[in-house]
Design a protein around this motif. Structure first.
Motif, PDB file in Angstrom:
ATOM      1  N   MET A  91       0.837  -1.197   0.000  1.00  0.00           N
ATOM      2  CA  MET A  91       0.000   0.000   0.000  1.00  0.00           C
ATOM      3  C   MET A  91       0.874   1.249   0.000  1.00  0.00           C
ATOM      4  SD  MET A  91      -3.252   0.859   0.123  1.00  0.00           S
ATOM      5  CE  MET A  91      -4.292  -0.287   1.005  1.00  0.00           C
ATOM      6  N   GLU A  92       1.911   1.256   0.829  1.00  0.00           N
ATOM      7  CA  GLU A  92       2.800   2.420   0.870  1.00  0.00           C
ATOM      8  C   GLU A  92       3.417   2.666  -0.502  1.00  0.00           C
ATOM      9  OE1 GLU A  92       5.730   1.999   3.959  1.00  0.00           O
ATOM     10  OE2 GLU A  92       4.169   1.641   5.454  1.00  0.00           O
ATOM     11  N   VAL A 118      -4.395   6.290  -4.516  1.00  0.00           N
ATOM     12  CA  VAL A 118      -3.912   6.346  -3.140  1.00  0.00           C
ATOM     13  C   VAL A 118      -3.199   7.678  -2.944  1.00  0.00           C
ATOM     14  CG1 VAL A 118      -2.530   5.199  -1.380  1.00  0.00           C
ATOM     15  CG2 VAL A 118      -3.601   3.854  -3.189  1.00  0.00           C
ATOM     16  N   ALA A 121      -0.535   6.972   2.677  1.00  0.00           N
ATOM     17  CA  ALA A 121      -0.642   5.760   3.492  1.00  0.00           C
ATOM     18  C   ALA A 121       0.171   5.979   4.753  1.00  0.00           C
ATOM     19  CB  ALA A 121      -0.149   4.551   2.715  1.00  0.00           C
ATOM     20  N   VAL A 125      -5.139   4.923   5.251  1.00  0.00           N
ATOM     21  CA  VAL A 125      -5.014   5.124   3.813  1.00  0.00           C
ATOM     22  C   VAL A 125      -6.049   6.153   3.363  1.00  0.00           C
ATOM     23  CG1 VAL A 125      -5.064   3.999   1.569  1.00  0.00           C
ATOM     24  CG2 VAL A 125      -4.223   2.767   3.572  1.00  0.00           C
TER      25      VAL A 125
END
Lengths: 456, 567
Positions: A91-92, A118, A121, A125
């Motif tokens: 996710m990062e 995104v 994060a 998030v």
């Protein structure tokens, strides 16, 4: 020739490069939890700049020692990636990218998909969906997030990647590196025969792999000796002690050597699995003469309120004549003795250091239950301003139904301490200690007295 | 390094099998005899195949048909009680198992060895084909191990259809499985396990990737023909301990006691040793502590990120594996001799203060037959549990050690005075000591392994505890002194009656408030550069310190004088 270990390692590399013709893993394992791995793989070079990944390298690889050796090739850069792939990491890495959200309608179970970017994060998030900003799972409902791809620098396992450029073609290349986590020592099984005063000794090489990686079908060579490694802390900066060795040997063994070290190649290719302990035999000797004795050592002129057990000692040599006939790599000697029903029972163990052939060893297995000594300072008398006299009384007891002889060592005789009087003739072992060979009768007692003349 | 390295073990040490041993193992009519007699057999390593590793197939040995266990005490523990969850002792386990090995090279698996096994200590005896190599894998079968082993392979993901609630099966690949979560790939893309809020899990094929369910030791062996044999596996395992607990019942005559002793043995492992011949070894053995695996099997925790809360902070990046140094043993000893990752071990031989101790519950009444005396094992003592017994996992067991009635003892009161110069006056209670000697004449005369005592006396028809002293390893013929505690009726006061720069006179008064005449021993402790110049009564010098031995009548005080001088 300077004998720094890195030089040794380098010469080993040079030698083995010439010899190794087939792909596979060669591992040279040192006794200090350190190994040199040579991983030979077939690489297809495109002729352009390309990235080659080595998965399944040691998870503890010392990346700074890694080198790739092959012909007609130049290395542009070398990376060791250990940023491991996890839901948070992926996710990062997706910040700024588009992901797919799969939501489930709690009433109907219908799935809806939408694209989101995104934004951040950091402790949660933040997503941009169309024109609105939303926090992922802030409403507490489960949402699946689908990523199109795994970021290229993220790995499921530590991976070494090398960017290189080489002449086009398929060639073998050997990746070499040092890694901790692989080590070995020797384990000895010594069975003492009380009737015959002999020992049977089996030696096993014990290899342990804690490096986090399994090495399939590897050729392994073990090096007996402790090359000095960088960043290995205090224990390589002094000369190794070997308390079990009474007299160092001067005989040369027949095993192959590398510089000052002996080599123990394993006979077959073997798989060294992670978290595995592996043992291979290297020594098997029967009926070598050995002596059982007792020893007690006092560090200073001291009083003990209770009798102290003497140490049980087994003495033998590893000389070619009348001994084990081999050098002994450092390890643990475990002693066994047969009980009245013929079953071997364990009676104690002791570590030994690297022991050259022809050495005399005296190994203590523990305390004798029945043979004890109580030292007592009877008097301290001033002779003059510079001299004192200390009277010692040693009471030796033996609860065995046979007489025993105890080597009683009084050390701590600093300075010019002399024996002024003694009830039994002593032997001066060295400047600081004397010893008496005291015979104690069966179920009996012997007293030894001595007066020491010292400065204090 | 040459291309064909010389075979390890093909040196001059090709096993000349000891004829006697081969015999014993071949003829080995009873397994008792087999025991570890065949130690010499194990190094048949000469029969190794060429350097090409042939594919070895797995053969499992039977469960043990005969088990022998010898339990050793924690080296640093003398008395006190033992805690099942932290046992510092160890055991030598010897298991006889039936094996059937087809011709060829095979991996023989010994499943269900005690989990505390020290693999390097394992000895395999009685294998006709010899041992090529021994392996112990710490990678046990577990959900985490299964998932990590399945990484990179195509496996089946079982999910739940959110509409119907029915299971849906999709094909996928596990990309990453660690304690931070699991990522898998399906045709739809990459996602994390446990984010859908519905049941989802992986299904593995039946091959468990060589993982064992129970702790397993395996040996690689090669057999020229199919054989069935009895093989003995012997190894040291940690997580055992035993202690000796004595009870001394003081008889109303005030001069004798009845001594009973129990051995409590404990197995803190998860494997039970059933119907085992059980032995106990008393005495102090050296142990060598070697480096152990610190990295455990990596754990996989399936979790979605972030969870429902938004304030969850991501973990800081970490090194994936800790670079560990070998554990070099603990410094219980005064002198640690350390080399090559092996810490030497010698017990602290000085006199230790008694450890705080739990009072053991009074053991059950003794069984009728008196326990046999121990056997001499080198310089140690071997006790046999008379009948076969089961040493259960996480279990404790008690067996009779001794049972002696009418042991005469002497009750004395002791104190040590420090007549060291410049000491202030002081006053203290004496310590009650029960003294006897470990001789046949005293109904004893047998080795007494160190342990703790419960000393009790009957009062008002019930047993009362009067002390719980410790005993060190006591050989036959040695003095036994059991220190009970301070006696409030016996006071020792020391007073300086003359103090000069190099000359001091002390007066020691021993007051007895009891209604019996007693014997009091007053030791004169360490004097440094001073010495005893004069004493009003003779000093006895048979122990560690010179002492006054005084008889103090009931309700009276006896005073002695002591002059010390600087030399």
């Amino acid at each position: 020739m300077p004998r720094t270990p890195m030089m040794l390692a380098a010469s080993l590399i040079a030698l083995s490069a010439a010899a190794s013709a087939e792909p596979g893993i060669d591992i040279t394992i040192y006794a200090d939890n350190q190994a040199l791995v040579q991983d030979t793989r077939v690489i297809t070079f495109t002729g352009d700049r390309q990235k080659v990944e080595f998965k399944n390298v040691s998870a503890q690889i010392r990346a700074e020692t890694a080198s790739l050796v092959t012909s007609d090739m130049a290395i542009i850069e070398q990376n060791f990636d250990y940023d491991l792939l996890s839901p948070a990491k992926i996710m990062e890495n997706a910040v700024g990218q588009t992901i797919t959200l799969v939501r489930t309608n709690p009433a109907t179970g219908a799935e809806t998909r939408e694209q989101a970017v995104v934004l951040a994060a950091n402790g949660g998030v933040v997503l941009q969906i169309g024109n609105r900003i939303e926090v992922l799972r802030d409403d507490g409902l489960p949402v699946r997030v689908i990523f199109d791809k795994v970021p290229p620098n993220m790995r499921a396992d530590p991976t070494l990647s090398i960017t290189l450029q080489g002449k086009a073609g398929t060639r073998e290349a050997a990746l070499r590196y040092l890694t901790p986590g692989l080590g070995w020592r020797a384990d000895y099984v010594a069975l003492y025969d009380e009737g015959k005063s002999t020992i049977d000794v089996q030696g096993w090489i014990t290899l342990t792999n804690n490096s986090g990686t399994t090495y399939d079908n590897a050729r392994a060579v073990l090096v007996a000796g402790s090359p000095r490694m960088l960043n290995q802390g205090y224990n390589n900066n002094y000369n190794r002690r070997n308390p079990g060795m009474v007299e160092a040997g001067t005989e040369s063994g027949t095993r192959e050597r590398l510089g000052d070290y002996y080599l123990y190649p394993l006979a077959e290719r073997t798989t060294i699995a992670n978290l595995q302990t592996k043992q291979v035999s290297f020594l098997d000797v029967h009926g070598a003469p050995a002596q059982h004795g007792y020893e007690i050592r006092f560090g200073w002129l001291q009083t003990s309120e209770t009798p102290l057990s003497a140490a049980t000692m087994y003495s033998f040599t590893n000389s070619a004549q009348g001994g084990l006939g081999d050098q002994l790599p450092a390890g643990v000697v475990r002693f066994y003795i047969k009980d009245s029903r013929g079953q071997a029972q364990f009676i104690g163990e002791r570590g030994i250091g690297h022991t050259p052939m022809g050495s005399k060893l005296a190994i203590s297995t523990g305390d004798a239950f029945d043979v004890k000594v109580q030292p007592v300072v009877e008097a301290r008398t001033k002779v003059n301003d510079r001299r004192w006299k200390t009277s010692m009384r040693y009471t030796l007891t033996n609860a065995l139904p046979k007489p025993v002889t105890v080597q009683m060592i009084q050390s701590g005789l600093w300075g010019d301490t002399k024996i002024a009087a003694e009830s039994l003739k002593s032997t001066r072992r060295d400047a600081d200690s004397v010893s008496w060979a005291v015979t104690v009768p069966a179920n009996g007692k012997t007293e030894v007295t001595a007066t020491f003349d010292s400065k204090y | 390094m040459s291309q064909n390295p010389p075979m390890l073990s093909l040196s001059k040490h090709c096993p000349a099998l000891s004829a006697g041993w081969t015999f014993a193992a071949r003829k080995g009519q009873s397994f008792d005899k087999l025991g570890m007699v065949g130690l010499g057999l194990m190094a048949l390593i000469c029969i190794v195949a060429g350097p090409k590793a042939a594919a070895a197939r797995d053969v499992a040995a039977s469960d043990p048909v005969d088990t022998s266990v010898t339990i050793y005490r924690a080296p640093y523990r003398n008395g006190g009680s033992i805690q099942l969850n932290n046992l510092g002792g160890f055991a030598v386990v010897s298991e006889t198992r039936r094996v059937t090995i087809p011709a060829g090279k095979h991996r023989l698996r010994f499943e269900g060895v005690v989990d505390g096994i020290i693999p390097a200590s394992a000895i395999v005896a009685g294998l006709p084909g010899g041992v090529i190599e021994k392996n112990q894998d710490s990678a046990l079968l577990s959900p985490s191990a299964l998932m990590r082993a399945a990484r990179g392979k195509v496996i089946t993901l079982k999910r739940t259809d959110p509409k119907t609630g029915k299971p849906v099966v999709v094909s996928g690949e596990i990309i990453s499985a660690s304690q931070d979560g699991v990522i898998f790939k399906t045709a739809a893309g990459n996602e994390a396990l446990r984010c859908s809020g519905l049941a989802e899990t992986f299904r593995y094929d039946t091959n468990a990737q060589g993982l064992s369910a129970r702790p397993t030791l395996s040996v690689l062996t090669s057999s020229p023909r199919s054989i069935t044999a009895m093989v003995t596996l012997t190894y040291i395992a940690e997580g055992f301990d035993w202690s000796a607990n004595y009870t001394a019942q003081l008889n109303p005559d005030g001069r004798t006691l009845d001594l009973g002793g129990w051995i409590t043995l404990a197995n803190g492992n998860s494997i039970s040793l059933g119907n085992a011949r059980t032995q106990i070894v008393a005495g102090g053995l050296n142990r060598a502590y070697v480096a152990k695996f610190i990295n455990q099997q990596p754990q996989v925790i399936a979790r979605c990120w972030p969870q429902q809360r938004t304030h969850e902070v991501p973990r800081k990046p970490e090194r994936p594996y800790e670079l560990v140094s070998p554990w070099l043993g603990e410094d219980y000893e005064m002198y640690s001799e350390e080399m090559d990752g092996i810490a030497g071990f010698s017990r602290n031989k000085s006199v230790m203060p008694p450890a705080p101790m739990m009072v053991m519950a009074a053991p059950p009444p003794p069984p009728p037959p008196p326990p046999p005396p121990p056997e001499q094992l080198g310089d140690l003592k071997l006790y046999r549990v008379p009948q076969r017994t089961t040493v259960a996992a996480m279990g404790m067991k008690q067996t009779r050690l001794i049972e002696q009635r009418g042991v005469p003892y002497e009750r004395i009161y002791t104190a040590r005075v420090d007549a060291y110069p410049w000491m202030r006056d002081d006053s203290r209670n004496a310590v009650t000591v029960l003294r006897t000697s470990n001789t046949k004449a005293n109904q004893l005369g047998l080795p007494l392994p160190s342990g703790s005592f419960l000393i009790q006396q009957d009062q008002w028809g019930r047993a009362m505890m009067v002390g719980t002293p410790d005993l060190r390893d006591t050989a036959e013929g040695e003095k036994v002194e059991l220190r009970l505690g301070s006696a409030p009726d016996v006071t020792i006061s020391r007073k300086v009656v003359l103090r000069e720069s190099k000359n001091e006179k002390h007066e020691i008064a021993v007051a007895n408030a009891g209604d019996q005449a007693i014997t009091v021993e007053v030791e004169v402790g360490y004097l440094g550069t001073w010495k005893i110049a004069e004493s009003s009564q003779p000093l006895k010098k048979d122990g560690a310190y010179p002492k006054f031995v005084l008889t103090v009548p009931a309700n009276e005080t006896v005073t002695v004088g002591l002059t010390v001088k600087e030399q």
